[in-house]
Write a protein that holds these residues in place. Structure first.
Motif, PDB file in Angstrom:
ATOM      1  N   MET A 405       0.958  -1.051  -0.050  1.00 54.21           N
ATOM      2  CA  MET A 405       0.002   0.291  -0.325  1.00 54.21           C
ATOM      3  C   MET A 405       1.026   1.343   0.103  1.00 54.21           C
ATOM      4  O   MET A 405       1.624   1.618   0.532  1.00 54.21           O
ATOM      5  CB  MET A 405      -0.981   0.256   1.158  1.00 54.21           C
ATOM      6  CG  MET A 405      -1.638   1.381   1.478  1.00 54.21           C
ATOM      7  SD  MET A 405      -2.822   1.575  -0.260  1.00 54.21           S
ATOM      8  CE  MET A 405      -4.062   0.537   0.233  1.00 54.21           C
ATOM      9  N   VAL A 406       0.902   1.835  -1.230  1.00 53.40           N
ATOM     10  CA  VAL A 406       1.778   2.883  -1.115  1.00 53.40           C
ATOM     11  C   VAL A 406       0.272   4.454  -0.772  1.00 53.40           C
ATOM     12  O   VAL A 406      -0.203   4.750  -2.081  1.00 53.40           O
ATOM     13  CB  VAL A 406       2.478   3.163  -2.270  1.00 53.40           C
ATOM     14  CG1 VAL A 406       3.427   4.465  -2.715  1.00 53.40           C
ATOM     15  CG2 VAL A 406       3.438   1.986  -2.462  1.00 53.40           C
ATOM     16  N   THR A 407       1.125   5.581  -0.257  1.00 52.53           N
ATOM     17  CA  THR A 407       0.039   6.450  -0.085  1.00 52.53           C
ATOM     18  C   THR A 407       0.983   7.903  -0.220  1.00 52.53           C
ATOM     19  O   THR A 407       2.566   7.603  -0.452  1.00 52.53           O
ATOM     20  CB  THR A 407       0.301   7.466   1.599  1.00 52.53           C
ATOM     21  OG1 THR A 407      -0.959   6.276   2.452  1.00 52.53           O
ATOM     22  CG2 THR A 407      -0.833   8.508   2.375  1.00 52.53           C
ATOM     23  N   LEU A 408       0.380   8.762  -1.107  1.00 54.31           N
ATOM     24  CA  LEU A 408       0.598   9.775  -1.794  1.00 54.31           C
ATOM     25  C   LEU A 408       1.047  10.822  -1.092  1.00 54.31           C
ATOM     26  O   LEU A 408       0.042  11.120  -0.283  1.00 54.31           O
ATOM     27  CB  LEU A 408       0.198   9.601  -3.530  1.00 54.31           C
ATOM     28  CG  LEU A 408       0.169   9.309  -4.494  1.00 54.31           C
ATOM     29  CD1 LEU A 408      -0.016   8.034  -4.810  1.00 54.31           C
ATOM     30  CD2 LEU A 408      -0.204  10.196  -5.412  1.00 54.31           C
ATOM     31  N   GLY A 409       2.511  11.330  -0.525  1.00 57.18           N
ATOM     32  CA  GLY A 409       3.259  11.956   0.377  1.00 57.18           C
ATOM     33  C   GLY A 409       3.348  13.262  -1.079  1.00 57.18           C
ATOM     34  O   GLY A 409       3.961  13.586  -1.086  1.00 57.18           O
ATOM     35  N   THR A 410       1.486  13.613  -0.652  1.00 57.02           N
ATOM     36  CA  THR A 410       1.645  15.176  -1.743  1.00 57.02           C
ATOM     37  C   THR A 410       2.115  16.404  -0.976  1.00 57.02           C
ATOM     38  O   THR A 410       1.928  17.894  -2.274  1.00 57.02           O
ATOM     39  CB  THR A 410      -0.011  15.771  -1.541  1.00 57.02           C
ATOM     40  OG1 THR A 410      -0.578  15.752  -0.238  1.00 57.02           O
ATOM     41  CG2 THR A 410      -1.419  14.286  -2.069  1.00 57.02           C
ATOM     42  N   ALA A 411       3.137  16.960   0.418  1.00 60.38           N
ATOM     43  CA  ALA A 411       3.057  18.211   0.203  1.00 60.38           C
ATOM     44  C   ALA A 411       4.009  18.314   1.787  1.00 60.38           C
ATOM     45  O   ALA A 411       4.160  16.935   2.941  1.00 60.38           O
ATOM     46  CB  ALA A 411       2.605  19.190   0.914  1.00 60.38           C
ATOM     47  N   HIS A 412       5.241  18.565   1.843  1.00 57.96           N
ATOM     48  CA  HIS A 412       5.847  19.009   2.421  1.00 57.96           C
ATOM     49  C   HIS A 412       5.573  19.689   4.217  1.00 57.96           C
ATOM     50  O   HIS A 412       4.760  20.244   4.715  1.00 57.96           O
ATOM     51  CB  HIS A 412       7.481  20.052   2.418  1.00 57.96           C
ATOM     52  CG  HIS A 412       8.053  19.732   3.067  1.00 57.96           C
ATOM     53  ND1 HIS A 412       8.469  20.044   4.878  1.00 57.96           N
ATOM     54  CD2 HIS A 412       9.363  19.247   2.762  1.00 57.96           C
ATOM     55  CE1 HIS A 412       9.762  19.924   5.449  1.00 57.96           C
ATOM     56  NE2 HIS A 412      10.385  19.466   4.345  1.00 57.96           N
ATOM     57  N   PRO A 413       5.827  19.050   5.198  1.00 61.99           N
ATOM     58  CA  PRO A 413       4.939  19.194   6.301  1.00 61.99           C
ATOM     59  C   PRO A 413       5.452  20.668   6.976  1.00 61.99           C
ATOM     60  O   PRO A 413       4.154  21.562   7.429  1.00 61.99           O
ATOM     61  CB  PRO A 413       4.825  18.073   7.149  1.00 61.99           C
ATOM     62  CG  PRO A 413       6.822  17.483   6.450  1.00 61.99           C
ATOM     63  CD  PRO A 413       6.287  17.643   5.842  1.00 61.99           C
ATOM     64  N   ALA A 414       6.292  21.026   6.452  1.00 60.06           N
ATOM     65  CA  ALA A 414       7.078  22.572   7.239  1.00 60.06           C
ATOM     66  C   ALA A 414       5.756  23.749   6.062  1.00 60.06           C
ATOM     67  O   ALA A 414       5.863  24.524   7.112  1.00 60.06           O
ATOM     68  CB  ALA A 414       8.238  22.650   6.632  1.00 60.06           C
ATOM     69  N   LYS A 415       4.553  23.097   5.552  1.00 57.28           N
ATOM     70  CA  LYS A 415       3.731  24.175   4.652  1.00 57.28           C
ATOM     71  C   LYS A 415       2.609  23.934   5.865  1.00 57.28           C
ATOM     72  O   LYS A 415       1.978  25.193   5.350  1.00 57.28           O
ATOM     73  CB  LYS A 415       3.645  23.469   3.663  1.00 57.28           C
ATOM     74  CG  LYS A 415       4.556  22.998   2.343  1.00 57.28           C
ATOM     75  CD  LYS A 415       3.537  23.426   0.970  1.00 57.28           C
ATOM     76  CE  LYS A 415       3.530  23.950   0.272  1.00 57.28           C
ATOM     77  NZ  LYS A 415       3.265  23.959  -1.197  1.00 57.28           N
ATOM     78  N   PHE A 416       3.016  23.619   6.565  1.00 56.69           N
ATOM     79  CA  PHE A 416       1.949  22.934   6.846  1.00 56.69           C
ATOM     80  C   PHE A 416       1.895  23.201   8.768  1.00 56.69           C
ATOM     81  O   PHE A 416       1.472  22.497   9.339  1.00 56.69           O
ATOM     82  CB  PHE A 416       0.614  22.654   6.883  1.00 56.69           C
ATOM     83  CG  PHE A 416       0.353  22.016   5.626  1.00 56.69           C
ATOM     84  CD1 PHE A 416      -0.981  22.954   5.034  1.00 56.69           C
ATOM     85  CD2 PHE A 416       0.686  21.376   4.747  1.00 56.69           C
ATOM     86  CE1 PHE A 416      -1.164  22.657   4.501  1.00 56.69           C
ATOM     87  CE2 PHE A 416       0.411  21.139   3.152  1.00 56.69           C
ATOM     88  CZ  PHE A 416      -0.741  22.291   2.707  1.00 56.69           C
ATOM     89  N   PRO A 417       2.155  23.921   9.507  1.00 56.85           N
ATOM     90  CA  PRO A 417       2.681  23.577  10.791  1.00 56.85           C
ATOM     91  C   PRO A 417       1.791  23.772  11.641  1.00 56.85           C
ATOM     92  O   PRO A 417       1.871  23.227  12.880  1.00 56.85           O
ATOM     93  CB  PRO A 417       3.654  25.287  10.908  1.00 56.85           C
ATOM     94  CG  PRO A 417       3.720  26.444   9.821  1.00 56.85           C
ATOM     95  CD  PRO A 417       2.904  25.249   9.136  1.00 56.85           C
ATOM     96  N   ASP A 418       0.414  24.622  11.597  1.00 60.60           N
ATOM     97  CA  ASP A 418      -0.030  24.424  12.885  1.00 60.60           C
ATOM     98  C   ASP A 418      -0.930  23.015  12.853  1.00 60.60           C
ATOM     99  O   ASP A 418      -1.075  23.152  13.774  1.00 60.60           O
ATOM    100  CB  ASP A 418      -1.814  25.489  11.914  1.00 60.60           C
ATOM    101  CG  ASP A 418      -0.925  26.905  11.957  1.00 60.60           C
ATOM    102  OD1 ASP A 418       0.003  27.547  12.601  1.00 60.60           O
ATOM    103  OD2 ASP A 418      -2.142  28.026  11.665  1.00 60.60           O
ATOM    104  N   ALA A 419      -1.110  22.263  11.670  1.00 64.33           N
ATOM    105  CA  ALA A 419      -1.606  21.152  11.574  1.00 64.33           C
ATOM    106  C   ALA A 419      -0.308  20.319  12.428  1.00 64.33           C
ATOM    107  O   ALA A 419      -0.854  19.597  13.454  1.00 64.33           O
ATOM    108  CB  ALA A 419      -1.890  20.425  10.467  1.00 64.33           C
ATOM    109  N   ILE A 420       1.153  20.216  12.701  1.00 69.20           N
ATOM    110  CA  ILE A 420       1.780  19.419  12.744  1.00 69.20           C
ATOM    111  C   ILE A 420       1.732  20.356  14.711  1.00 69.20           C
ATOM    112  O   ILE A 420       1.613  19.317  16.090  1.00 69.20           O
ATOM    113  CB  ILE A 420       3.224  20.142  12.573  1.00 69.20           C
ATOM    114  CG1 ILE A 420       3.165  19.723  11.347  1.00 69.20           C
ATOM    115  CG2 ILE A 420       4.482  19.682  13.549  1.00 69.20           C
ATOM    116  CD1 ILE A 420       3.502  18.192  10.923  1.00 69.20           C
ATOM    117  N   ALA A 421       1.422  21.468  15.059  1.00 71.15           N
ATOM    118  CA  ALA A 421       1.320  22.394  16.778  1.00 71.15           C
ATOM    119  C   ALA A 421       0.168  21.052  17.091  1.00 71.15           C
ATOM    120  O   ALA A 421       0.019  21.142  18.191  1.00 71.15           O
ATOM    121  CB  ALA A 421       1.152  23.426  17.062  1.00 71.15           C
TER     122      ALA A 421
END
Length: 466
Positions: A405-421
Motif C-alpha cells: 500500500m503506497v500513500t501519495l505524500g502530497t506536501a512537505h510538513p513545513a507548509k502546515f505548521p499549525d496542523a503539526i502544532a
C-alpha cells in the motif's frame, strides 16, 4: 493522438490545442480518444530507468508528434533535475508493506510540481513555436498556485493570474505565491472559498470576451490534460520500485479535485497492475459520500487543517463519470446539470463497477492530528495533514495486507505548521534551505471581492499587452 470532450459537443483537438485550451467549448474536459496500453513485458523492461526516462516512455504517446522526441526528452530532464532528491519521488517505508511516496521534493514542496514545472516548459515551447501570447488564469486551494507560478514565471509568452481564497490557505502556501515578484505574475486573494475561485475560472473560460479578443486564456488547474498526463508517471515509478509489474500495488491518494487519483485510474487502464485506489478526503467529503453510498450531493464547504482538499466541486470527477457512462457525453452533461439542483446518483451497475477498484474514507481534523502524532511517535517521520489523511484512509480501507500500500505524500510538513502544532508535537518543521528566507521576502497580492466582473476587470487591466 486526438482528444475529445467529456460532454461530446466540442471538436476533437490535438495535443498543442488541448494544452492551450483548458475547458472544451461545450464546458467539458478533454480526455484522450484512446489510451496507450503497455504490456507487462514492456513495463518490466523499464526497471532501472531514471525518472525522466520513465516519464518519456509513459507520456510520449500522449504528446505524439506535437513535440519532437529529442526535445521532449530534454524538457523532461530539465524538469526533474531541479527536484531535491536523485530518486525524484523517493519511497519511505512506514510499516510492513506500507509506504509513503514523497512527491514534495520539487521547487515548491508539493506534488503539483511534477506536472506544473513541466507545464511551464511545454507552454513556452508551443507558444514560442506559434509566436502566441496567452493569459493563464487558475484557482488554487493552496499548492497549485505556487507550483504554477514557479513553473511559468520565466515564460516570455505568458501572463499568470492565480486566484486563492483570502485567508484560507496556510501562510507558507500564500507566501510561496505572493513573494515571486514579476511583471507577468499576479496573485488575487478572493473574499470567498476555493469553489468560488474555481467557478470564476470556469465561467471565464466559457466566455472570454472580457479579454477583448486580444489574447486567450490557458489553464494550469488540473482541468488541463497535461497535468493529469504528468501525474500518471509516478504510479509506474512506485510500482517498478516495489516489485511491479509482477505484483499488484494499492494506492491511497489524498484528493480534493480528483485529478491525482484519476491519474492512477489511467495508469491501471494503461496496463499497470493496481488492485485498489483509496480516495482519501477530509470533512469536505463529497467524493467519499459518492463512492461509499452512490450519492453525489454538495454540502457547505468547511475550513480544515488540510486546506488543499477544502473543495466541494471536484472538477476531474467528470472525467471518471465519462468513462463510467460509456463515454457518452450527453449522459454526463445531463447528470452534472441535475447535480447543480440537488443530490444525484448513477445507475447501480455503473457505481458497482467503480467500486471494484475504488474505496474511500473521510478523515476529520482530530483523526488527522492523531495520525500525524502516531506516525511520528512510531517512526520519527513527520507527515503533513494531507498525507496523514492518506495514511489513515489507507489503514482503514486496505483490502489485502499482502499487497503493498503506497500513500501519495502530497506536501512537505513545513507548509502546515499549525496542523503539526495541533497534533501535540513540540517540533517545528523547518523549511528547506532554498526557502529559509521565505518569511522575510516582500509580498505582492491584490484582495478582491467575490465578484466575477471585478476579477475579470482586474485581469483585463493588468495583462502586459492590455
Amino acid at each position: 493522438m486526438r482528444y475529445i470532450s467529456t460532454r461530446g459537443d466540442a471538436p476533437a483537438l490535438g495535443f498543442e490545442d488541448v494544452l492551450l485550451t483548458g475547458l472544451a467549448t461545450d464546458g467539458g474536459l478533454y480526455v484522450p480518444e484512446s489510451l496507450p496500453h503497455f504490456s507487462i513485458e514492456e513495463i518490466r523492461s523499464w526497471r532501472g530507468l531514471s525518472y525522466s526516462e520513465l516519464a518519456f516512455n509513459v507520456m510520449h504517446p500522449f504528446v505524439d508528434d506535437a513535440i519532437p522526441a529529442d526535445d521532449f526528452r530534454a524538457m523532461l530532464e530539465e524538469t526533474y533535475k531541479e527536484f531535491a532528491h536523485q530518486a525524484v519521488a523517493p519511497l519511505v517505508q512506514l510499516d510492513t508493506n506500507e509506504w509513503v511516496m514523497e512527491l514534495f521534493r520539487g521547487p515548491t514542496l508539493a506534488f503539483k510540481d511534477f506536472a506544473l514545472q513541466l507545464l511551464g516548459r511545454l507552454l513556452d515551447y508551443v507558444l514560442e513555436k506559434r509566436k502566441q501570447h496567452v493569459v493563464i488564469m487558475g484557482a488554487t486551494s493552496g499548492d497549485t498556485g505556487s507550483a504554477a507560478i514557479e513553473g511559468c514565471r520565466r515564460c516570455e509568452h505568458v501572463d499568470i493570474f492565480i486566484l486563492h481564497p483570502h485567508e484560507r490557505v496556510s501562510e507558507v502556501q500564500r507566501r510561496q505565491m505572493t513573494t515571486v515578484l514579476g511583471d507577468n505574475i499576479h496573485n488575487i486573494a478572493v473574499r470567498g472559498n476555493f469553489d468560488d475561485c474555481q467557478r470564476m475560472v470556469k465561467e471565464s473560460f466559457g466566455d472570454q470576451s472580457f479579454l477583448g479578443g486580444k489574447t486567450q486564456l490557458a489553464a494550469v488547474n488540473s482541468i488541463n490534460w497535461a497535468r493529469i498526463m504528468a501525474q500518471i508517471v509516478y504510479y509506474f515509478h512506485a510500482s517498478l520500485a516495489l516489485g511491479g509489474p509482477d505484483r499488484s500495488l494499492a494506492f491511497s491518494v489524498p484528493t480534493g479535485n480528483f485529478g491525482d487519483i484519476f491519474a492512477g485510474y489511467l495508469a491501471k487502464k494503461m496496463g499497470l497492475p493496481i488492485s485498489q485506489l483509496v480516495i482519501a478526503t477530509n470533512r469536505n467529503d463529497i467524493l467519499h459520500r459518492f463512492m461509499s453510498g452512490n450519492r453525489y450531493e454538495q454540502h457547505q464547504l468547511e475550513h480544515t487543517l488540510s486546506p488543499s482538499m477544502d473543495i466541494m466541486v471536484s472538477s476531474n470527477f467528470e472525467r471518471l463519470l465519462f468513462d463510467l457512462h460509456g463515454r457518452d457525453g450527453a449522459l454526463v452533461k445531463d447528470l452534472l446539470e441535475r447535480a447543480q439542483q440537488g443530490p444525484v446518483s448513477i445507475e447501480d451497475y455503473r457505481w458497482r463497477h467503480a467500486r471494484k477498484l475504488f474505496d474511500s474514507d473521510a478523515v476529520d481534523d482530530k483523526l488527522t492530528c492523531d495520525t500525524i502524532r502516531e506516525v511520528f511517535e512510531r517512526n520519527e517521520y513527520l507527515l503533513d495533514p494531507h498525507t496523514a489523511i492518506g495514511v489513515r484512509a489507507a489503514r482503514n480501507c486496505r483490502r489485502d495486507p499482502a499487497v503493498p500500500m503506497v500513500t501519495l505524500g502530497t506536501a512537505h510538513p513545513a507548509k502546515f505548521p499549525d496542523a503539526i502544532a495541533e497534533s501535540g508535537l513540540s517540533i517545528k518543521p523547518e523549511l528547506p534551505v532554498h526557502m529559509a528566507d521565505l518569511f522575510e521576502r516582500e509580498e505582492r497580492c491584490s484582495v478582491l471581492e467575490n465578484d466575477l466582473s471585478a476579477v475579470q476587470s482586474f485581469i483585463a487591466d493588468h495583462w502586459k499587452h492590455a
